[in-house]
Design an enzyme around this catalytic site. Structure first.
Site, mmCIF file in Angstrom:
data_model
loop_
_atom_site.group_PDB
_atom_site.id
_atom_site.type_symbol
_atom_site.label_atom_id
_atom_site.label_comp_id
_atom_site.label_asym_id
_atom_site.label_seq_id
_atom_site.Cartn_x
_atom_site.Cartn_y
_atom_site.Cartn_z
ATOM 1 N N LYS A 1 -27.322 3.092 46.287
ATOM 2 C CA LYS A 1 -26.471 3.664 44.702
ATOM 3 C C LYS A 1 -27.108 4.397 44.429
ATOM 4 O O LYS A 1 -26.293 5.434 43.741
ATOM 5 C CB LYS A 1 -25.480 2.503 44.590
HETATM 6 C C1 LIG Z 1 -23.231 -0.607 48.013
HETATM 7 C C2 LIG Z 1 -23.699 -1.630 49.182
HETATM 8 C C3 LIG Z 1 -23.428 -1.517 50.240
HETATM 9 C C4 LIG Z 1 -22.551 -1.490 51.153
HETATM 10 O O1 LIG Z 1 -21.927 0.427 51.031
HETATM 11 P P1 LIG Z 1 -20.870 0.837 50.917
HETATM 12 O O2 LIG Z 1 -20.787 2.332 51.547
HETATM 13 O O3 LIG Z 1 -19.446 0.309 50.495
HETATM 14 O O4 LIG Z 1 -20.009 0.814 52.998
HETATM 15 C C5 LIG Z 1 -24.166 -2.080 51.291
HETATM 16 N N1 LIG Z 1 -25.490 -2.302 50.687
HETATM 17 C C6 LIG Z 1 -25.966 -2.690 48.918
HETATM 18 C C7 LIG Z 1 -26.743 -3.159 49.233
HETATM 19 C C8 LIG Z 1 -24.882 -1.946 48.594
HETATM 20 O O5 LIG Z 1 -25.198 -1.982 47.707
#
Ligand SMILES: *Cc1c(COP(=O)(O)O)cnc(C)c1O
Length: 437
Positions: free
Chosen positions: A107
């Site tokens: 993210k």
């Molecule tokens: C947020 C997150 C996800 C999921 O991603 P989305 O875009 O919400 O589907 C998967 N793995 C990790 C480590 C995350 O932080």
């Protein structure tokens, strides 16, 4: 380029409006009006480019008519200041390690991009200060806090459930100070999300404060995630392995998968996508049955995927709405799998024992889905997205693998900070007064 709402009941928005608003007035999610396919020779020339150069081409295509080229260039270059290695784990299987950013989460890409873009827009518009509200079950909070840390004019309020996030995660967003305010809510993640939603609905609050959201509903957080799909393709193309590509994505709110589908629409030759779920299998159930039934989330090892009503589902159906049978088109392009914690532990043990590679629980789900999916034949290349550094889930990983995983300096630095948070009840009036004080 203009942005429309997936509910089609709100006026078109400029990029600036879409980013500052977050959600459209009709509660729909913004989508770009045109997703332009890139020339195939541009895509094939990416094998000679680095991550920043590739990011710049994609960013130009989306945002080039809304921002000066040199400003956009800087935003992209500042966002992508870390590596995204593609590791050949075994045979035709590759791990795209998206976790080398400052908070060791994928993210970081979207959060850093959004923070810089928002800063540019509020300066241009003369907005004095803007308040970013974000509810987190752990990972989003740290990426957003660190992405926005020290950015003048932006205050970030992170609402998290008291005693329900891991120590490392809590330190990552409570020790920064300055423009980052951690609100420890006496309740669950759902209570945090309800407080944020109520804030966006509250007329008085919105007339006095400029509020926006930094969850993946925000276009500026979601779209930049398409950068690394192109980058992964380019790395494989360089070694002549990109012809038949299958990508497996560990899914929660479906923002990451949706960004991959956008990349595909821009002409990136990905043959097939796999949506990997934990026990919160609302999306993989939809792929199986054709019905989308949100349900309360349950906790699992892969807590960033504990989502019972994935918000970007609307964007996925919107992307496929041009087909006469959208569901058929979706299931042709995407297959789904779901795994429980026992299976996750076995996968982690197998991959560690056989290939000496430490998967985190999120990446393990994507890996398992990839190797089990029938789309992956021997002549294809399979890439799974490893979305978090395993040391972030130290307790779980150590337990399952019987190791003492090394915690990188980047995480240890956070652990040395001093926790600063404000405790609030799950009461909207109290939260509102706090924001207005
Ligand atoms: C947020 C997150 C996800 C999921 O991603 P989305 O875009 O919400 O589907 C998967 N793995 C990790 C480590 C995350 O932080």
């Amino acid at each position: 380029m203009k942005y429309y709402s997936t509910n089609k009941q709100a006026p078109l928005a400029s990029l600036q409006q879409a980013v500052i608003k977050g959600l459209a007035e009709d509660k729909g999610l913004y989508m770009p009006e045109n997703i332009t396919a890139l020339d195939s020779h541009i895509i094939s020339s990416m094998k000679n480019m680095n991550l920043q150069q590739i990011g710049n081409i994609i960013a130009q295509s989306f945002f080039g008519d809304s921002i000066e080229a040199d400003v956009l260039n800087n935003i992209v270059n500042e966002t992508l200041q870390f590596d995204i290695p593609l590791i050949n784990l075994h045979d035709n299987i590759y791990s795209l390690e998206l976790f080398h950013g400052p908070t060791l989460a994928f993210k970081d890409v979207g959060a850093r991009f959004m923070a810089r873009l928002l800063k540019y827009f509020i300066k241009k518009k003369g907005i004095k200060d803007i308040n970013v509200l974000v509810a987190t079950s752990g990972d989003t909070g740290s990426a957003v806090a660190n992405g926005f840390f020290g950015v003048k004019g932006i205050n970030v309020y992170i609402l998290y459930p008291k005693k329900k996030v891991s120590d490392i995660q809590e330190y990552q967003f409570t020790t920064l100070g300055e423009n980052i305010f951690a609100l420890e809510i006496n309740g669950t993640f759902d209570d945090c999300q309800t407080l944020v939603k109520s804030a966006f609905m509250d007329k008085e609050l919105n007339s006095k404060k400029c509020l926006t959201s930094a969850n993946s509903i925000n276009i500026a957080r979601f779209l930049p995630q398409s950068f690394y799909y192109f980058y992964a393709y380019a790395q494989l193309d360089k070694i002549n392995k990109a012809k038949k590509l299958v990508v497996s994505v560990p899914c929660g709110n479906l923002g990451n998968l949706c960004a991959g589908l956008v990349a595909h629409k821009m002409g990136l030759p990905i043959e097939h996508f796999i949506a990997a779920n934990n026990k919160n299998n609302v999306f993989s159930n939809y792929l199986k049955t054709g019905v989308f039934i949100p349900k309360p989330s349950v906790s699992t090892y892969a807590n960033a995927m504990d989502v019972g009503n994935p918000s970007n589902f609307e964007r996925i159906t919107d992307l496929f709405s041009i087909y006469s049978s959208p569901y058929q088109a979706i299931t042709k392009q995407i297959s789904g799998h779901s795994y429980n914690d026992t299976r996750v532990a076995k996968t982690m043990q197998h991959v560690y024992g056989t290939y000496n590679y430490i998967l985190d629980p999120h990446g393990a789900i994507a890996y398992q889905a990839l190797i089990e999916d029938e789309s992956l034949k021997i002549d294809k290349s399979g890439v799974f997205l490893e979305t978090a550094h395993p040391a972030k889930f130290k307790n779980i990983v150590d337990d399952i693998l019987g190791i003492d995983i090394n915690v990188p300096d980047a995480l240890q630095t956070f652990m040395r900070g001093k926790k600063q948070s404000i405790e609030l009840e799950k009461d909207f009036t109290e939260f509102k007064n706090y924001l207005l004080h």
